[in-house]
Design a protein around this motif. Structure first.
Motif, short mmCIF file in Angstrom:
data_model
loop_
_atom_site.label_atom_id
_atom_site.label_comp_id
_atom_site.label_asym_id
_atom_site.label_seq_id
_atom_site.Cartn_x
_atom_site.Cartn_y
_atom_site.Cartn_z
N ALA A 703 1.08 -1.56 -0.04
CA ALA A 703 0.35 0.13 -0.44
C ALA A 703 1.05 1.26 0.34
CB ALA A 703 -0.92 -0.22 1.35
N ASN A 704 2.50 1.71 1.04
CA ASN A 704 2.45 2.28 0.81
C ASN A 704 3.16 2.74 -0.44
OD1 ASN A 704 2.00 2.49 3.89
ND2 ASN A 704 3.74 2.55 4.52
N SER A 705 4.51 1.57 -0.70
CA SER A 705 4.93 1.77 -2.26
C SER A 705 3.68 2.24 -3.16
CB SER A 705 5.43 0.82 -2.86
OG SER A 705 5.82 -0.13 -1.56
N LEU A 706 2.52 1.64 -3.22
CA LEU A 706 1.70 2.32 -4.90
C LEU A 706 1.58 4.00 -4.55
CD1 LEU A 706 -1.10 -0.86 -5.35
CD2 LEU A 706 1.47 -0.06 -7.00
N TRP A 707 1.51 4.40 -3.64
CA TRP A 707 0.76 5.27 -2.58
C TRP A 707 1.95 5.81 -3.11
CZ3 TRP A 707 2.74 8.98 1.11
CH2 TRP A 707 2.00 9.89 0.90
N ALA A 708 3.26 6.04 -2.61
CA ALA A 708 4.06 6.38 -2.98
C ALA A 708 4.96 7.05 -4.22
CB ALA A 708 5.77 6.00 -2.45
N PHE A 709 4.46 5.90 -5.09
CA PHE A 709 4.60 5.76 -6.18
C PHE A 709 3.80 7.32 -7.42
CE2 PHE A 709 6.99 1.60 -6.83
CZ PHE A 709 7.99 2.08 -7.25
N VAL A 710 2.80 6.93 -6.90
CA VAL A 710 1.08 8.01 -6.99
C VAL A 710 2.30 9.57 -6.73
CG1 VAL A 710 -1.28 8.43 -7.53
CG2 VAL A 710 -0.12 5.99 -8.17
#
Length: 812
Positions: A703-710
């Motif tokens: 969740a944190n990785s996908l949120w950060a990429f966006v």
């Protein structure tokens, strides 16, 4: 009749008189010198007046003493007979005392010694008394202990049977040992004759009492001390050694002047030292040193030289005691001694008994000396062969030493130690048990203890909680935290209660380990404990090392417990004053913990600036994991790192290939939270590493990785997006409200053709199962489903509306 006739008559009568017998105690033998034709005579044997046949009193061809008798005086109270005060004992009594001494020495059982001594108590001189006690100790060192156990059993039987009988059961059942009263009379006689003891007598009496573990009474102690002062300069080497050993064994602390006199006398007799003298004397000095005695500075060095010169004559027991003593005194031996000791041990390793091996391992660990690899293997092999014979103390000391020296015991030895500990758990005191537990925590990376071992440990601690010392509490909590073995709640509460009693007595290291252990084990202490803990912490925080400081702060962080303002001020002062002593691990722990519990209760700007500057100095020493923790801490503190820190850290990470899923997600989240766009090369590297390790990501990491990429306006590759979504499907039931919110928001901002519809529907079902959302999470989920063209209905809609009822946002 003239004078000549009288003389002839007397001679005839004297020659014709039969041999005088002292039957039934009617007389004591006195002597007159003449030849006697009697080859055997019946004489008093010292056993209550009984006849003694077989002692050759005279012979025709030899000159012997002829006996005469004098009446004995009978004591009305005791019925015993002794010499009258006006009667000189003469040579006959001396001969009897010599015979008694020989008979005492020839005895094979302590009861025989007591019987002979008791029947002849009034004839015994001080030498007979000393010989009797010494012989008892030689024959059976557990004699007094067995009598005490017999007394306990007898008293229990007396109490039990007196309920049913009107008579005293002890009298009819013959439970009381008949030697008890005789033994007490012998001990009293020993106390009365102190003034006659010479050097040898004093050392013998002390050695006897120590060997039998029989405590001296106060009056006897004072008398013996006076005798020691009187005769200190007359002792030989063995006498000094035995006396010091006995005093230490009896835990009788004499004043420093007397100790110095005895030690000086021992030093004067250096040329007479034997290996036993060296080991016993050093052991006594080491024992007294632990209760405040300071030995002369040159004495231990002198003993060390003697050990080097005579090392080949030392038996394994003497060598082990000597090395233990040097360890207890914390005397660092010379290289020559280490070489001699290792050579001697290599030759005799197979003869080492369990206690000797334990003492040597402990001494090596205490003095910080790592033996050669060959000697390590020999000692570990010997321990493995004989571990079943180790006593609890030997197990605790040995395994503690192995851990302290970073030895590598194999799994077989560790398993044997666990089995032996479980089988003998009731024999372990708290120190030995926690030494063993601490060692297994050190060996945790190699082999964690079994559940059976931990269960036995918990039960023993709970049962013997009143014997816990401050160090035991600290070691237990620290070890369980390292082993990731949480004790039962009742054990944790007992430990907390005992810790509350000792809170003023803990050292900084113990206090830090206790609070760190509670934090890692997620054991939230009571308010009373925290109040006492913080009062103590404020008073002693100035003496904390960097390790202790970071441990305490991490404990606060793990418990999510914000310190009081007074504690925060004290912590800040200590950190600033010792900032240059902080290195990578402690610095990272400190930043992480402050990020966890700081909620603007106190202005920490100055401390954070100092920590950031120190991080810049140490950047080249950080691992990727530590850099990720530092960036996470800055992000949680809403504090942007300096340009130098950003540049150096990214260059360092570009040169590194080892990234964990935890590090990747934390770095991405931190850059996004700080609104700091990383180097494109680093971002591409993180994406590549994430793709190769996506199966190790947790729900929060995905969740944190996908949120950060966006958030960073970086569109991840199709392969990574698909991999993350597939992994999310497998762990969908593990997502919490925040993770559902973050991943939905990320998917809503991703190209629709890359979004898996089945994942969106799974997230809808998961969100329905989660019944608690914050207002921000509810708003984000509603917006995301709207963006993804998914209609929210039923229970989920009502739950989200309820969560948003206080939200002022106009978003529908």
């Amino acid at each position: 009749m003239n004078l000549c006739s009288w003389a002839v008559a007397l001679c005839i009568l004297a020659y014709a008189h039969p041999p005088l017998k002292t039957l039934n105690g009617r007389g004591v033998a006195f002597v007159s010198s003449r030849k006697s034709p009697v080859k055997h005579a019946t004489a008093w044997d010292g056993m209550g007046g009984r006849n003694y046949r077989g002692a050759r009193v005279g012979h025709e061809s030899s000159t012997r003493f002829r006996v005469r008798s004098a009446p004995l005086v009978q004591d009305r109270a005791t019925g015993r007979k002794s010499l009258p005060n006006h009667t000189s004992p003469g040579a006959g009594v001396f001969e009897l005392q010599k015979r008694l001494n020989k008979r005492i020495v020839d005895c094979k059982r302590p009861n025989e010694v007591i019987q002979i001594a008791d029947d002849n108590l009034n004839i015994l001189n001080h030498i007979n008394v000393i010989t009797s006690l010494h012989r008892i100790a030689k024959l059976d060192r557990n004699f007094f202990r067995n009598l005490q156990l017999h007394d306990i059993a007898s008293e229990r039987l007396r109490n039990k049977t007196s309920i049913y009988f009107d008579i005293d059961p002890m009298e009819d059942m013959n439970i009381q040992p008949p030697q008890r009263k005789g033994l007490n009379r012998l001990l009293k006689k020993a106390e009365e004759n102190v003034e006659y003891y010479d050097c040898r007598g004093i050392s013998s009496v002390l050695w006897t009492y120590a060997s039998l573990e029989y405590q001296l009474n106060t009056k006897f102690k004072e008398s013996l001390e006076g005798a020691l002062r009187r005769t200190a300069k007359g002792f030989n080497s063995q006498g000094v050694s035995n006396s010091l050993w006995a005093l230490a064994k009896l835990s009788h602390r004499v004043d420093d002047d007397l100790m110095d006199s005895l030690v000086d006398r021992s030093a004067d007799l250096r040329m007479q030292w034997t290996p036993q003298c060296v080991s016993n004397t050093l052991w006594a000095i080491a024992t007294f040193a632990s209760i405040g005695y300071t030995p002369p500075p040159d004495y231990v060095s002198m003993a060390e030289k003697e050990l080097v010169e005579k090392i080949k004559f030392f038996k394994p027991q003497e060598l082990s005691i000597t090395m233990w003593s040097l360890g207890k005194l914390q005397h660092q031996p010379t290289a020559a001694l280490w070489t001699s000791v290792e050579k001697r041990l290599q030759a005799s390793a197979s003869y080492l008994k369990p206690q000797e091996l334990s003492n040597i391992l402990w001494a090596f660990a205490r003095l910080g000396h790592l033996p050669s690899e060959h000697l390590q293997n020999l000692m570990l092999m010997q321990a493995s062969r004989r571990i079943e014979m180790f006593r609890p103390q030997a197990i605790g000391n040995s395994v503690w030493a192995m851990a302290k020296l970073h030895l590598s015991p194999d799994d077989n030895l560790l398993d044997k130690i666990q089995k032996n500990t479980i089988a003998n758990i009731e024999g372990f005191n708290m120190q030995n048990l926690h030494n063993t537990l601490w060692a297994f925590a050190v060996f945790a990376a190699k082999d964690k203890p079994s559940d059976a071992f931990m269960k036995a440990t918990y039960q023993r601690v709970f049962k013997a909680a009143r014997h816990l010392r401050p160090a035991d509490i600290a070691n237990h909590l620290w070890s369980c935290a390292v082993l990731e073995k949480k004790p039962p709640e009742q054990v944790l509460r007992v430990l907390e209660y005992r810790a509350l009693n000792f809170v003023q007595k803990f050292t900084p290291h113990e206090l830090a380990n206790i609070f760190w252990g509670m934090g890692v084990l997620s054991h939230r202490p009571t308010g009373a404990f925290m109040s006492s803990f913080e009062d103590t912490l404020t008073n002693i925080v100035h003496s904390f090392t960097t390790y202790e400081m970071s441990s305490v702060v991490v404990g606060y962080g793990k418990l999510a417990w914000t310190p009081s303002n007074s504690v925060l001020k004290a912590l800040e002062r200590q950190v600033i004053s010792n900032i240059q002593e902080y290195h990578a691990p402690n610095l990272v722990s400190l930043l992480w913990a402050f990020a966890k519990f700081t909620r603007n209760l106190y202005n920490l700007d100055e401390m954070l600036i100092r920590l950031q500057d120190r991080a810049e100095d140490l950047m080249e020493t950080f691992t990727v994991h530590e850099i990720a923790c530092i960036f996470y801490s800055f992000a949680k503190l809403s504090r942007s790192p300096t340009f130098a820190v950003l540049k150096q850290s990214q260059e360092h990470m570009l040169r590194t290939e080892k990234f964990s899923s935890f590090d990747i997600s934390n770095l991405l989240w931190s850059f996004a939270k700080l609104k700091q766009h990383p180097d494109p090369r680093l971002l591409a590297k993180l994406e590549s590493k994430a793709l190769t390790s996506y199966k190790t990501f947790s729900p929060q990491g995905i969740a944190n990785s996908l949120w950060a990429f966006v958030t960073l306006n970086h569109q991840p590759s199709k392969e990574l997006t698909k991999a993350f979504q597939d992994q999310s499907m497998q762990m969908i039931d593990s997502f919490n409200a925040q993770e559902v919110s973050n991943i939905l928001w990320a998917l809503a901002n991703t190209e629709k053709k890359q979004v898996l519809n089945r994942l969106v529907m799974s997230l809808h079902r998961r969100a329905t199962a989660v019944d608690t959302f914050t207002s921000q999470e509810a708003t984000t989920i509603l917006w995301s489903f709207l963006k993804l063209s998914v209609q929210v209905q039923g229970v989920l809609l009502n739950t989200l509306k309820k969560a948003r009822k206080d939200d002022a946002s106009p978003l529908a």
